[in-house]
Motif scaffolding. Structure first.
Motif, PDB file in Angstrom:
ATOM      1  N   HIS A 505       9.526  19.337  33.753  1.00 61.16           N
ATOM      2  CA  HIS A 505       9.082  18.080  34.327  1.00 61.16           C
ATOM      3  C   HIS A 505       7.740  17.657  33.732  1.00 61.16           C
ATOM      4  CE1 HIS A 505      12.277  17.629  37.198  1.00 61.16           C
ATOM      5  NE2 HIS A 505      12.090  18.845  37.670  1.00 61.16           N
ATOM      6  N   THR A 508       3.564  16.583  35.909  1.00 65.02           N
ATOM      7  CA  THR A 508       3.853  16.952  37.294  1.00 65.02           C
ATOM      8  C   THR A 508       2.752  16.550  38.261  1.00 65.02           C
ATOM      9  OG1 THR A 508       5.208  18.822  36.549  1.00 65.02           O
ATOM     10  CG2 THR A 508       4.382  18.892  38.809  1.00 65.02           C
ATOM     11  N   TRP A 516       8.749  15.697  44.569  1.00 61.12           N
ATOM     12  CA  TRP A 516       9.331  16.951  44.096  1.00 61.12           C
ATOM     13  C   TRP A 516      10.170  17.594  45.191  1.00 61.12           C
ATOM     14  CZ3 TRP A 516       9.285  16.510  39.265  1.00 61.12           C
ATOM     15  CH2 TRP A 516       8.183  15.996  38.578  1.00 61.12           C
ATOM     16  N   GLY A 539       7.192  22.857  35.582  1.00 62.17           N
ATOM     17  CA  GLY A 539       6.400  21.646  35.468  1.00 62.17           C
ATOM     18  C   GLY A 539       5.222  21.787  34.530  1.00 62.17           C
ATOM     19  N   THR A 541       1.287  20.787  34.286  1.00 63.21           N
ATOM     20  CA  THR A 541       0.070  20.329  34.956  1.00 63.21           C
ATOM     21  C   THR A 541      -1.139  20.957  34.284  1.00 63.21           C
ATOM     22  OG1 THR A 541       1.066  19.943  37.133  1.00 63.21           O
ATOM     23  CG2 THR A 541      -1.274  20.425  37.100  1.00 63.21           C
ATOM     24  N   TYR A 551       2.192  22.979  43.330  1.00 60.72           N
ATOM     25  CA  TYR A 551       3.504  22.401  43.087  1.00 60.72           C
ATOM     26  C   TYR A 551       4.596  23.467  42.977  1.00 60.72           C
ATOM     27  CZ  TYR A 551       1.284  17.900  42.174  1.00 60.72           C
ATOM     28  OH  TYR A 551       0.577  16.719  42.299  1.00 60.72           O
ATOM     29  N   GLU A 556       9.675  22.898  45.965  1.00 56.18           N
ATOM     30  CA  GLU A 556       9.273  22.088  44.816  1.00 56.18           C
ATOM     31  C   GLU A 556       9.749  22.748  43.525  1.00 56.18           C
ATOM     32  OE1 GLU A 556       5.409  19.994  45.275  1.00 56.18           O
ATOM     33  OE2 GLU A 556       5.119  21.373  46.957  1.00 56.18           O
ATOM     34  N   LEU A 557       8.858  23.273  42.715  1.00 55.95           N
ATOM     35  CA  LEU A 557       9.227  23.811  41.410  1.00 55.95           C
ATOM     36  C   LEU A 557       9.228  25.333  41.424  1.00 55.95           C
ATOM     37  CD1 LEU A 557       7.146  21.416  39.132  1.00 55.95           C
ATOM     38  CD2 LEU A 557       9.419  21.069  40.099  1.00 55.95           C
ATOM     39  N   GLN A 560       5.225  26.589  36.831  1.00 57.77           N
ATOM     40  CA  GLN A 560       4.576  25.643  35.931  1.00 57.77           C
ATOM     41  C   GLN A 560       4.016  26.448  34.758  1.00 57.77           C
ATOM     42  OE1 GLN A 560       3.155  21.847  36.876  1.00 57.77           O
ATOM     43  NE2 GLN A 560       2.220  22.560  38.794  1.00 57.77           N
TER      44      GLN A 560
END
Length: 792
Positions: A505, A508, A516, A539, A541, A551, A556-557, A560
């Motif tokens: 993603h 993010t 999300w 994600g 970020t 996140y 959500e994810l 990351q």
């Protein structure tokens, strides 16, 4: 008498006493369909979203828990307000969600944030305005002004334990804190001051070590015994009759219900007065501990090894769809080069990815992008095409320059046939101004013009959730429900239509969390629940570990990219004067935020950053303008030591917890400055001897990781660390892997004491070092700028 009775129950349960029948404590339904990540409290009171864990929150009848917590269930909002009711809350607690008389459990992690008053003594100097900018506020220059109190400037900060780089802004001038002697090279031509708060290592904390197992029992050893241990099978905390706790280990009975599932997991967490332990994730196959990587499948996302490629720059398989933009203002590095989906499929058929050892491919965006170029808003106003795919003109159609829908289906089929997952880069934050969605709903964009007259462009931190990337790329307002529904439905379409395995993603942090949650809930309900498919979402970020981690949750994810760890690794592996001690500290800090069995992405680089090898070879300086270098001179690999440093970085990401990610070309040492020079066309043929050797090392490392369960699920121990050397180990039951680095310019001898139970096993090197084992120690020598992986 109570103690004797409890002991009898334990003995009978573990031995499988003949006629003892008990109702199963585990729910038979699939109300909670994915492994629940721990819920981290953010303070005395936090809000838990039921739809983070349940596809239908209304099935939850009630919630309970103990150990200083109270819970208020609001079924109308599908939320649970969790409140700490005692001053000293345990580091871990539990919340139970009751569904039809059975309880699902989620671990609760105590908030580690604490109030801290930062002070700056001006020492008789007069300032009108004092501010702090740094990792504690994501380098937002306006977020933390200080106030003058009793002759001292101060601000109250709410921070987790850790090390924070920062600078002071004194009357608008940014610089080091003159009162703080601790500083660190920022690797862009200057230094940052460093603030250290609380415990930043695991000294004295318990360690959980996978020791042994038989048909239905698992033994976990302790180093530094825990005060309390939490053991889960799937999303159920194991009742006491499944656990026998001893002074130096715990014996776990595997539930009989595990035999009905192809894949399930035993998970462990613990703590003592010194802090929390590592956490363990033990995969089971039909109720038995997985002991061979051959039992792992594409569904085991913990075993993912990602390869990120830019479609236009990877391989041209069909020259009939080549369509560079005919515009002299768009220079070749910023135009289309002809790579397409068919070219990737050809490489899948050739076995390029399988031979390299990767089992997941992440594609850059493939949605339709504009047919003409656009001038970038910041100076020097260069003109670009949308070759990269991040300017979506449509949400659900394949850009004709990359191929057709049929080409995409063919790529997915061929990849899956070879055990390779396909992840798609998806843009949820913005669209291109030519996108019909924006044309029809201009009010769905965030404001471009700010009240103070500025353009809301690339104000990444100040207006994180509304800023535009450029004047022709409207950011979407995700506070509008129609925006959330439209963009998330389009994402689900890609998974359903092409049987994709997940997403990377984009941007993010520029999209609010409720989006999300909406997307992930749809994916669980429409994909995972009916099919059992374990999707992987990762994600992008840039920011503090706290922001990045915010996140990552069950709702959500999955993970990351750990950019903080990468930036430390980039400088430490590239620069001779940087210390492995700092690298080890950085890794430990990532563990405190993400755990030790996380799914965070550990990268060799990416398309927004200069190539690592260009820094490592000295062709690109850390302090210079990386993007200007891309346009003003040819970046190569002048000092060939860069190849050896790159191989060390690759070995690092392949041997630590998380998901390793190879950026295309890093397997051969493709050089490049900033964007777009870091996006050169891939090179497959006529490799130099050093490029070929670098590729062979990357392939060997990826295949080692894929085939050694200790590198996928093992615990992590540091055996030695100093400025120039670093040795750590991973243990998974009977498998032990030792990883050693020498970043110095001369050879180094190592003598490492290894765990007793591996003292008599034959340990072999994988990269040429001669290993001598004697008296519970192993000795070996590493050349300059090298690494070794040793295992039984």
């Amino acid at each position: 008498m109570k103690s004797i009775f409890f002991g009898v129950i334990i003995i009978c349960t573990l031995a499988g006493c003949g006629n003892l029948k008990q109702e199963s404590p585990f729910a038979a339904g699939t109300d909670m369909i994915t492994l629940a990540m721990p819920f981290r409290m953010e303070g005395i009171q936090s809000v838990l979203h039921l739809d983070d864990y349940f596809t239908d929150p209304q099935v939850v009848d009630s919630v309970t828990g103990r150990e200083g917590l109270s819970f208020h269930l609001d079924k109308n909002t599908a939320q649970v307000v969790v409140t700490a009711t005692m001053e000293h809350l345990p580091l871990y607690s539990e919340i139970k969600f009751w569904v039809g008389g059975k309880a699902y459990s989620v671990l609760i992690e105590k908030a580690k944030r604490a109030k801290f008053v930062f002070t700056f003594d001006p020492k008789n100097k007069v300032y009108r305005d004092v501010r702090i900018t740094g990792q504690m506020n994501n380098w937002n220059r306006n977020a933390t002004p200080l106030s003058m109190k009793a002759g001292v400037w101060q601000a109250e900060l709410d921070l987790n334990p850790g090390r924070y780089q920062y600078l002071l802004i004194l009357d608008g001038i940014e610089g080091l804190d003159p009162n703080n002697p601790e500083k660190v090279d920022n690797n862009i031509g200057g230094f940052n001051s460093v603030l250290t708060l609380g415990q930043t290592n695991f000294k004295g904390c318990p360690e959980l070590v996978p020791r042994s197992f038989n048909r239905n029992k698992i033994i976990i050893d302790f180093n530094n015994a825990p005060d309390k241990i939490y053991i889960f099978w799937q999303n159920f905390r194991l009742p006491v009759q499944y656990i026998a706790r001893h002074d130096d280990n715990v014996v776990i009975q595997i539930p009989a219900e595990a035999q009905t599932l192809d894949r399930s997991f035993i998970r462990l967490w613990s703590y003592n007065d010194a802090g929390t332990s590592n956490n363990l994730l033990i995969p089971l196959q039909k109720g038995k501990v997985v002991t061979s990587s051959k039992l792992l499948t594409r569904q085991d996302k913990e075993a993912s090894i990602l390869y990120f490629l830019m479609v236009d720059r990877f391989n041209n398989g069909n020259r009939s769809n080549d369509q560079p933009i005919d515009d002299p203002d768009i220079l070749p590095p910023a135009n289309y080069w002809g790579g397409d989906l068919e070219g990737i499929t050809n490489k899948v058929y050739e076995g390029y990815f399988s031979n390299l050892g990767v089992n997941s491919i992440w594609l850059s965006p493939i949605t339709q992008n504009p047919l003409r170029g656009y001038v970038e808003y910041p100076a020097p106003h260069r003109k670009y095409s949308g070759y990269h795919g991040y300017w979506p003109v449509t949400l659900t159609t394949v850009d004709h320059r990359f191929g057709t829908s049929a080409d995409m289906h063919a790529l997915v089929r061929s990849s899956h046939a070879r055990g390779i997952n396909l992840l798609l880069d998806y843009v949820s934050n913005h669209v291109h101004e030519e996108n019909q969605l924006y044309k029809n709903h201009v009010g769905w964009a965030t404001p471009l013009n700010l009240p103070d007259g500025r353009k809301n462009i690339r104000l990444w931190d100040e207006f994180r959730l509304t800023t535009w990337f450029d004047t022709f790329m409207p950011s979407l307002n995700h506070d509008i429900i129609e925006v959330v529904e439209t963009i998330s439905d389009s994402a689900v379409y890609w998974i359903k239509e092409y049987d994709l395995d997940g997403f990377r993603h984009d941007a993010t942090k520029h999209v609010p969390e409720h989006y999300w949650r909406t997307l992930t809930r749809k994916l669980k309900k429409e994909i995972t629940q009916p099919t059992g498919k374990r999707l992987y979402q990762i994600g992008e970020t840039f920011g503090s570990r706290e922001l990045i981690g915010s996140y990552v949750s069950s709702g959500e994810l999955d993970g990351q990219f750990d950019f903080n760890l990468y930036f430390d690794a980039r400088s430490i592996f590239a620069l001779d004067h940087e210390s492995f001690v700092r690298m080890n500290q950085s890794l430990m800090e990532s563990f405190t935020y993400y755990g030790t069995t996380h799914l965070m992405g550990n990268i060799t680089g990416n398309h927004d950053l200069p190539r690592f090898i260009s820094y490592a070879s000295g062709d690109l300086k850390f302090g210079e303008d990386q993007n200007e270098a891309a346009w003003t001179r040819k970046i190569g690999v002048t000092d060939t030591v860069g190849y050896y440093k790159l191989s060390m970085l690759t070995a690092f990401i392949m041997t630590i917890p998380g998901v390793p990610v190879i950026y295309y070309g890093d397997e051969i040492g493709l050089p490049g400055a900033g964007d777009p020079d870091s996006r050169r066309p891939m090179k497959f043929n006529d490799l130099t001897a050093l490029q070929q050797k670098t590729k062979e090392k990357a392939s060997r490392m990826a295949n080692l990781r894929k085939n050694r369960l200790s590198l996928l699920y093992g615990n992590f121990d540091v055996f030695q660390v100093d400025d120039q050397t670093w040795v750590y180990g991973r243990t998974y039951f009977d498998e032990f892997t030792l990883v050693a680095f020498n970043k110095g310019s001369s050879a180094r001898q190592f003598e490492i004491e290894i765990p007793d139970r591996f003292g008599r096993k034959i340990l072999k090197s994988n990269f040429g070092a001669v290993v001598e084992a004697r008296d519970g120690k192993i000795k070996f020598t590493l050349p300059p700028y090298s690494f070794e992986v040793i295992g039984n």
